[in-house]
Design an enzyme around this catalytic site. Structure first.
Site, PDB file in Angstrom:
ATOM      1  N   ASN A 203     -42.205-120.492   6.668  1.00  0.00           N
ATOM      2  CA  ASN A 203     -43.112-120.171   5.558  1.00  0.00           C
ATOM      3  C   ASN A 203     -43.779-121.420   4.968  1.00  0.00           C
ATOM      4  O   ASN A 203     -44.356-121.351   3.887  1.00  0.00           O
ATOM      5  CB  ASN A 203     -42.368-119.382   4.474  1.00  0.00           C
ATOM      6  CG  ASN A 203     -41.231-120.171   3.849  1.00  0.00           C
ATOM      7  OD1 ASN A 203     -40.951-121.291   4.262  1.00  0.00           O
ATOM      8  ND2 ASN A 203     -40.578-119.595   2.870  1.00  0.00           N
ATOM      9  N   TYR A 205     -46.599-124.393   4.628  1.00  0.00           N
ATOM     10  CA  TYR A 205     -48.042-124.406   4.869  1.00  0.00           C
ATOM     11  C   TYR A 205     -48.748-125.435   4.011  1.00  0.00           C
ATOM     12  O   TYR A 205     -48.173-125.986   3.059  1.00  0.00           O
ATOM     13  CB  TYR A 205     -48.640-123.023   4.561  1.00  0.00           C
ATOM     14  CG  TYR A 205     -48.450-122.585   3.123  1.00  0.00           C
ATOM     15  CD1 TYR A 205     -49.300-123.049   2.112  1.00  0.00           C
ATOM     16  CD2 TYR A 205     -47.416-121.729   2.761  1.00  0.00           C
ATOM     17  CE1 TYR A 205     -49.111-122.670   0.793  1.00  0.00           C
ATOM     18  CE2 TYR A 205     -47.230-121.349   1.439  1.00  0.00           C
ATOM     19  CZ  TYR A 205     -48.080-121.830   0.461  1.00  0.00           C
ATOM     20  OH  TYR A 205     -47.897-121.475  -0.849  1.00  0.00           O
ATOM     21  N   ASN A 326     -35.348-125.847  -4.381  1.00  0.00           N
ATOM     22  CA  ASN A 326     -33.971-125.754  -3.857  1.00  0.00           C
ATOM     23  C   ASN A 326     -33.224-127.012  -4.276  1.00  0.00           C
ATOM     24  O   ASN A 326     -33.224-128.009  -3.546  1.00  0.00           O
ATOM     25  CB  ASN A 326     -33.961-125.705  -2.320  1.00  0.00           C
ATOM     26  CG  ASN A 326     -34.323-124.355  -1.748  1.00  0.00           C
ATOM     27  OD1 ASN A 326     -34.557-123.405  -2.478  1.00  0.00           O
ATOM     28  ND2 ASN A 326     -34.371-124.267  -0.439  1.00  0.00           N
ATOM     29  N   GLY A 375     -47.927-117.790  -2.782  1.00  0.00           N
ATOM     30  CA  GLY A 375     -47.928-116.425  -2.259  1.00  0.00           C
ATOM     31  C   GLY A 375     -47.986-116.461  -0.745  1.00  0.00           C
ATOM     32  O   GLY A 375     -47.805-117.510  -0.133  1.00  0.00           O
ATOM     33  N   SER A 376     -48.233-115.336  -0.118  1.00  0.00           N
ATOM     34  CA  SER A 376     -48.375-115.326   1.333  1.00  0.00           C
ATOM     35  C   SER A 376     -49.792-115.757   1.688  1.00  0.00           C
ATOM     36  O   SER A 376     -50.658-115.835   0.829  1.00  0.00           O
ATOM     37  CB  SER A 376     -48.083-113.928   1.873  1.00  0.00           C
ATOM     38  OG  SER A 376     -49.031-113.031   1.341  1.00  0.00           O
ATOM     39  N   SER A 381     -51.982-117.316  -4.761  1.00  0.00           N
ATOM     40  CA  SER A 381     -50.879-118.067  -5.356  1.00  0.00           C
ATOM     41  C   SER A 381     -51.160-118.159  -6.844  1.00  0.00           C
ATOM     42  O   SER A 381     -52.254-117.821  -7.293  1.00  0.00           O
ATOM     43  CB  SER A 381     -50.783-119.458  -4.725  1.00  0.00           C
ATOM     44  OG  SER A 381     -50.481-119.340  -3.353  1.00  0.00           O
ATOM     45  N   HIS A 400     -40.190-118.400  -7.532  1.00  0.00           N
ATOM     46  CA  HIS A 400     -40.749-119.441  -6.651  1.00  0.00           C
ATOM     47  C   HIS A 400     -41.763-118.907  -5.655  1.00  0.00           C
ATOM     48  O   HIS A 400     -42.450-119.671  -5.004  1.00  0.00           O
ATOM     49  CB  HIS A 400     -39.634-120.198  -5.947  1.00  0.00           C
ATOM     50  CG  HIS A 400     -39.153-119.581  -4.662  1.00  0.00           C
ATOM     51  ND1 HIS A 400     -38.773-118.258  -4.560  1.00  0.00           N
ATOM     52  CD2 HIS A 400     -38.999-120.105  -3.425  1.00  0.00           C
ATOM     53  CE1 HIS A 400     -38.400-118.019  -3.318  1.00  0.00           C
ATOM     54  NE2 HIS A 400     -38.531-119.099  -2.614  1.00  0.00           N
ATOM     55  N   GLY A 403     -41.478-113.660  -1.969  1.00  0.00           N
ATOM     56  CA  GLY A 403     -40.261-113.125  -1.366  1.00  0.00           C
ATOM     57  C   GLY A 403     -40.612-112.147  -0.260  1.00  0.00           C
ATOM     58  O   GLY A 403     -41.545-111.355  -0.393  1.00  0.00           O
TER      59      GLY A 403
END
Lengths: 477, 126
Positions: A203, A205, A326, A375-376, A381, A400, A403
């Site tokens: 994920n 980018y 994280n 976002g995807s 975003s 974050h 999902g």
């Protein structure tokens, strides 16, 4: 709604699981009804497990984008007090230590990039190493690696990657204190030696985006954002080094749990007392991993600036902010009216300091920390700002990302990479990726609705919405 | 992502999980088995050994920039002696989708089923 876990609705956007069994504190979930209905029972099970760990303070929290992870839920927040037998958990940080998002302003508007968008996409894809098996141009020997692990983004700037000014807009001012490079194994170093300045895969980018909507004019102005501005989002982490640190310490913590008198309901919850040799060793290594991620995003920033300078010489890329999602960090929070030093784990959760926090740079102190929510690739975003209430609600933490809504396997059954790329191209979004299967696995439809997630975060009081941004170019790992 | 391997023996189940590991990255039939790498892990607990075996493969994949398509596992006392055959990553031919970060202890199970067959499974982080 979960039938197994008794969720009590505390408010429209907050749910509570009272402590039962081995839970020491309640579990609290921030979400609207639809998001909570969609959450797997595993999220609640994992939250209850976290709530039973030694030394946990106040509550175990789940953010609106929570989904079940390894031990801790992803979108989980938990704080521990070292003096109360509190623990640090490798699983509570995650494998990709300090994975995070960085946003850059470009000083350009969308009209200025439209004519060269394809050229920009190709140049970014050529210059920024991305995908499985890619290598960076920087190859570190052991001495260089140690300096990088100690210095983070500060080290990268000293090597010529970026500006000193950048450091003001990175958590920890670009350099995580307390890193102990000696705790990073030879195998972890080996995994990193050719991976500096690489984006990775999955994920991760780099996106060129347009500010599509401003929600809060005052804060947007303070962040230097206007509608139709072009910005860049970079999402990546500590690469192989972080993954290897996570792998090794997870095992050490599993093996040592019984010696530390820790009963694990799930081996993935492996942890060690903060005040133990192993706990301290992990903290030293994990902080070095944070520095690796900060250095990595700093190098990618430099490469991005070079590409923009070639394609759009007028561009001036300045750093809005760099967040990590994280981590385990030592922070002071008010608990029951008393200031306490806590080890705050955020796994797939963004730190979101509110206005007045002394750790924020002067330029942002009156406003609150930028909270960057990716976002995807085909959707949008969001940029938020930390709220005043954040400290009492969630130790200043927010969501974050969107999902995942389905597995990678399911996604490849529903979409083909080439058709995802073509459909997005029809909407003016250029995708460049070394793997069409990777694109299919990351198809926008495989993710939850990021807008529902940030709306819930705002309404729960975790952060304020500032702007919505839409992708125009996506370099996908 | 969850991996599951079945086999007539524990060793075969471990080999099958390793195949599943590669399949998360690329189509197995695209990977030639031209180069051999040897792997050794040690431990009492067969479940921890499965995680060690997969993490050793993840390490070899990452540092050698290779993909593997054939595996052989033998158990000698507490040791796992493994061989993995594969080739260097070719981004055009393999179109690798994801990088495996590590094997986790989630849904970890190594057991002999009622029908005598062996099962080996765990979740990996990608």
């Amino acid at each position: 709604m979960s039938e197994t876990y008794p969720l009590q609705r505390e408010s429209e956007f907050s749910w509570r699981i009272e402590p039962t069994g081995k839970m020491r504190v309640p579990g609290i979930i921030y979400a609207d009804e639809e998001l909570i209905r969609a959450m797997d029972d595993k999220v609640f099970e994992q939250l209850c497990n976290v709530a039973g760990l030694p030394g946990i303070v106040q509550a175990a929290y789940a953010m609106p984008d929570a989904h079940w992870g390894y031990g801790f839920p992803i979108g989980g927040v938990a704080a521990f007090d070292a003096d109360q037998g509190g623990v640090v958990s490798a699983g509570g940080v995650g494998f990709d230590i300090s994975c995070g998002v960085r946003a850059l302003r470009t000083g350009l508007t969308i009209d200025e990039i439209e004519p060269v968008k394809k050229q920009l996409a190709d140049a970014l894809f050529r210059q920024i190493p991305v995908g499985v098996g890619s290598t960076g141009r920087i190859h570190l020997n052991d001495k260089g690696m140690t300096a990088m692990l100690r210095g983070g983004a500060r080290w990268a700037v000293e090597q010529g990657f970026g500006e000193m000014e950048d450091l003001q807009h990175i958590e920890e001012k670009g350099c995580m204190a307390g890193a102990v490079p000696d705790e990073v194994s030879a195998r972890a170093r080996k995994r990193q030696q050719d991976e500096m300045g690489t984006l990775g895969s999955g994920n991760h980018y780099l996106e060129v985006q347009r500010v599509a909507q401003i929600y809060d004019q005052r804060i947007a102005t303070a962040f230097g954002l206007r509608e139709n501005d072009v910005i860049v989002f970079i999402h990546c982490g500590s690469r192989g080094l972080g993954h290897q640190i996570g792998t090794e310490f997870l095992k050490y913590m599993v093996l040592a749990a019984s010696q530390h008198g820790i009963e694990l309901p799930d081996r993935e919850l492996a942890c060690a007392p903060i005040n133990s040799e192993l706990g301290q060793a992990y903290l030293g290594a994990m902080r070095a991993g944070i520095n690796c991620a900060l250095a990595n995003r700093q190098i990618i920033t430099h490469l991005t600036r070079q590409v923009f300078a070639d394609v759009l010489p007028k561009a001036d890329l300045t750093l809005l902010f760099d967040v990590s999602h994280n981590t385990c960090k030592v922070e002071t929070h008010l608990v029951d009216g008393r200031k306490r030093k806590l080890y705050v784990h955020r796994k797939g959760a963004t730190r979101a300091f509110g206005p007045g926090n002394p750790d924020l740079p002067e330029t942002l102190r009156a406003i609150g920390q930028p909270v960057l929510i990716g976002g995807s690739m085909g959707t949008e975003s969001h940029i938020l700002a930390g709220s005043e209430k954040g400290t009492e609600l969630s130790f200043n933490s927010a969501c974050h990302g969107a999902g995942r809504a389905m597995s990678r396997h399911q996604a490849t059954k529903l979409w083909k990479g080439r058709s995802v790329v073509d459909e997005l191209a029809d909407r003016g979004i250029i995708i460049r990726s070394p793997s069409m299967r990777g694109v299919a696995e990351e198809a926008p439809g495989a993710y939850k609705d990021v807008r529902a997630v940030v709306d819930a975060a705002e309404k729960a009081g975790l952060a304020h919405k500032v702007a919505r941004v839409e992708p125009h170019v996506c370099i996908k790992g | 992502m969850g991996l599951r391997g079945y086999g007539a023996t524990q060793a075969q189940a471990f080999e099958q999980v390793a195949l599943a590991l590669t399949a998360t990255v690329t189509d197995l039939h695209r990977v030639r088995s031209s180069q051999c790498v040897t792997i050794e892990c040690e431990g009492e607990d067969r479940e921890l050994l499965l995680v060690d075996w997969l993490n050793a493969l993840v390490f070899e994949m990452a540092t050698r920039r290779m993909l593997f398509s054939r595996f052989e596992v033998r158990f000698v006392d507490r040791r796992l002696l493994g061989k993995a055959w594969g080739e260097a990553i070719n981004r055009e031919r393999h179109s690798p989708a994801v990088e495996v970060k590590g094997a986790t202890y989630t849904a970890l199970k190594v057991a002999q089923l009622a029908n005598g067959e062996w099962l080996a499974q765990c979740v990996i982080d990608v």
